[in-house]
Motif scaffolding. Sequence first.
Motif, short mmCIF file in Angstrom:
data_model
loop_
_atom_site.label_atom_id
_atom_site.label_comp_id
_atom_site.label_asym_id
_atom_site.label_seq_id
_atom_site.Cartn_x
_atom_site.Cartn_y
_atom_site.Cartn_z
N LEU A 137 0.82 -1.22 0.00
CA LEU A 137 0.00 0.00 0.00
C LEU A 137 0.85 1.26 0.00
O LEU A 137 0.53 2.24 -0.70
CB LEU A 137 -0.95 -0.02 1.21
N ILE A 138 1.90 1.26 0.79
CA ILE A 138 2.72 2.48 0.85
C ILE A 138 3.45 2.69 -0.49
O ILE A 138 3.65 3.84 -0.92
CB ILE A 138 3.72 2.41 2.02
N THR A 139 3.78 1.60 -1.17
CA THR A 139 4.39 1.73 -2.50
C THR A 139 3.38 2.28 -3.51
O THR A 139 3.72 3.13 -4.35
CB THR A 139 4.92 0.37 -2.98
N ALA A 140 2.15 1.81 -3.42
CA ALA A 140 1.10 2.29 -4.33
C ALA A 140 0.86 3.79 -4.14
O ALA A 140 0.76 4.55 -5.12
CB ALA A 140 -0.19 1.51 -4.10
N VAL A 141 0.77 4.22 -2.88
CA VAL A 141 0.56 5.65 -2.62
C VAL A 141 1.77 6.46 -3.06
O VAL A 141 1.63 7.55 -3.63
CB VAL A 141 0.27 5.88 -1.12
N ALA A 142 2.97 5.93 -2.83
CA ALA A 142 4.18 6.65 -3.24
C ALA A 142 4.23 6.83 -4.75
O ALA A 142 4.58 7.91 -5.24
CB ALA A 142 5.41 5.89 -2.75
N LEU A 143 3.87 5.80 -5.50
CA LEU A 143 3.86 5.90 -6.95
C LEU A 143 2.86 6.96 -7.41
O LEU A 143 3.13 7.73 -8.35
CB LEU A 143 3.54 4.54 -7.58
N LEU A 144 1.71 7.00 -6.75
CA LEU A 144 0.71 8.02 -7.08
C LEU A 144 1.22 9.42 -6.73
O LEU A 144 1.07 10.37 -7.51
CB LEU A 144 -0.58 7.73 -6.32
N ARG A 145 1.87 9.52 -5.55
CA ARG A 145 2.35 10.82 -5.09
C ARG A 145 3.47 11.34 -5.99
O ARG A 145 3.66 12.57 -6.12
CB ARG A 145 2.87 10.69 -3.65
N LEU A 146 4.21 10.44 -6.63
CA LEU A 146 5.32 10.84 -7.49
C LEU A 146 4.91 10.97 -8.95
O LEU A 146 5.72 11.36 -9.80
CB LEU A 146 6.46 9.82 -7.37
N SER A 147 3.66 10.64 -9.24
CA SER A 147 3.20 10.69 -10.63
C SER A 147 2.76 12.09 -11.03
O SER A 147 2.63 12.99 -10.19
CB SER A 147 2.04 9.71 -10.83
N ALA A 152 -0.43 13.55 -9.28
CA ALA A 152 -0.38 13.68 -7.82
C ALA A 152 -1.35 14.72 -7.28
O ALA A 152 -2.05 14.48 -6.28
CB ALA A 152 1.05 14.01 -7.40
N ARG A 153 -1.42 15.89 -7.92
CA ARG A 153 -2.26 16.96 -7.39
C ARG A 153 -3.75 16.61 -7.44
O ARG A 153 -4.53 17.11 -6.65
CB ARG A 153 -2.00 18.26 -8.14
N ASN A 154 -4.14 15.76 -8.35
CA ASN A 154 -5.55 15.38 -8.46
C ASN A 154 -6.02 14.56 -7.25
O ASN A 154 -7.21 14.45 -6.99
CB ASN A 154 -5.78 14.56 -9.73
N TYR A 155 -5.07 13.99 -6.53
CA TYR A 155 -5.42 13.13 -5.39
C TYR A 155 -4.92 13.70 -4.07
O TYR A 155 -4.72 12.97 -3.09
CB TYR A 155 -4.82 11.74 -5.60
N ALA A 156 -4.75 15.01 -4.03
CA ALA A 156 -4.23 15.67 -2.83
C ALA A 156 -5.01 15.31 -1.55
O ALA A 156 -4.42 15.12 -0.48
CB ALA A 156 -4.22 17.18 -3.03
#
Length: 285
Positions: free
Chosen positions: A89-99, A102-106
Amino acid sequence: MSFIYFLGRFHVLVLHVPIGIIVAIVVLEALARREKYRNLEAASPFLWGAAALTAIVTVVLGYFHFAEGSFGSASGVQHRTFGTALGVLITAVALLRLSRFARNYAPVYFPASVLMVLLVSITGHYGGNLTHGSSYLVEYAPQPVRSLAGLGPRRPPVTDLALADPFLDIVGPILRQRCTSCHGTDTTEADLNMTTYEGVMRGGETGGTIAAGRPEFSELMNRITLPPDDEAFMPAEGNTPPTPEQVRIIEWWIQTGAQSGVVLGESDIEVSAEIEALLRAELGL
């Protein structure tokens, strides 16, 4: 496999790194929600990335450690399951945060960080069971709490040496204190469980641990009286060994038949003046 086991032992050291980063993330994400601290948001992608990277390393090392084969209890399986879920889960969120999205899922990052703290706590709980035993947190809890944890009433403190059970009140607590982090219900190194009298007398994969009446032939006495730098010395892995006084008490217990289920005042167990002094000191009498 020895090299895999060698690397796996670093799991207990490395695991503190992602925990610290996750705590930093939840603080940062909470503060960054306020206009005053909005500039902190710039550090969020780096922290999430670092948390994911260190979590992956920790999980891999955990699997290496699990391969030793001594962690097959329910707590061991749960620790592995929740630890793996945390890593994924933390890897999934990190990938999203680095994509680039990212701002769309703030709004997601702060709740996600809280979820990571929850998963870390659950994973750590089961990991603690492996190192301290499943009853560690509730050992001295009020009985209603102990009952919820599936534990019966604690034995009352011994106030009279004549009423002491040689194993339940004296030797058993020494073994639980010194031995059960490796030879307990949740972690049974060498298939040896020293949390109960039955487990101690049954022994482990190398055979009997106790030869009643013959301490010189008892594996337990052999291991705890070896030089501390001997590879076979117990307890291993830098754990605190029994004191010389406790070793002498264990030797006396084995010599007198390794009994349990009796009290000293109503048995034929010989208690010399030397042993009586040691027993009283051990019991705090």
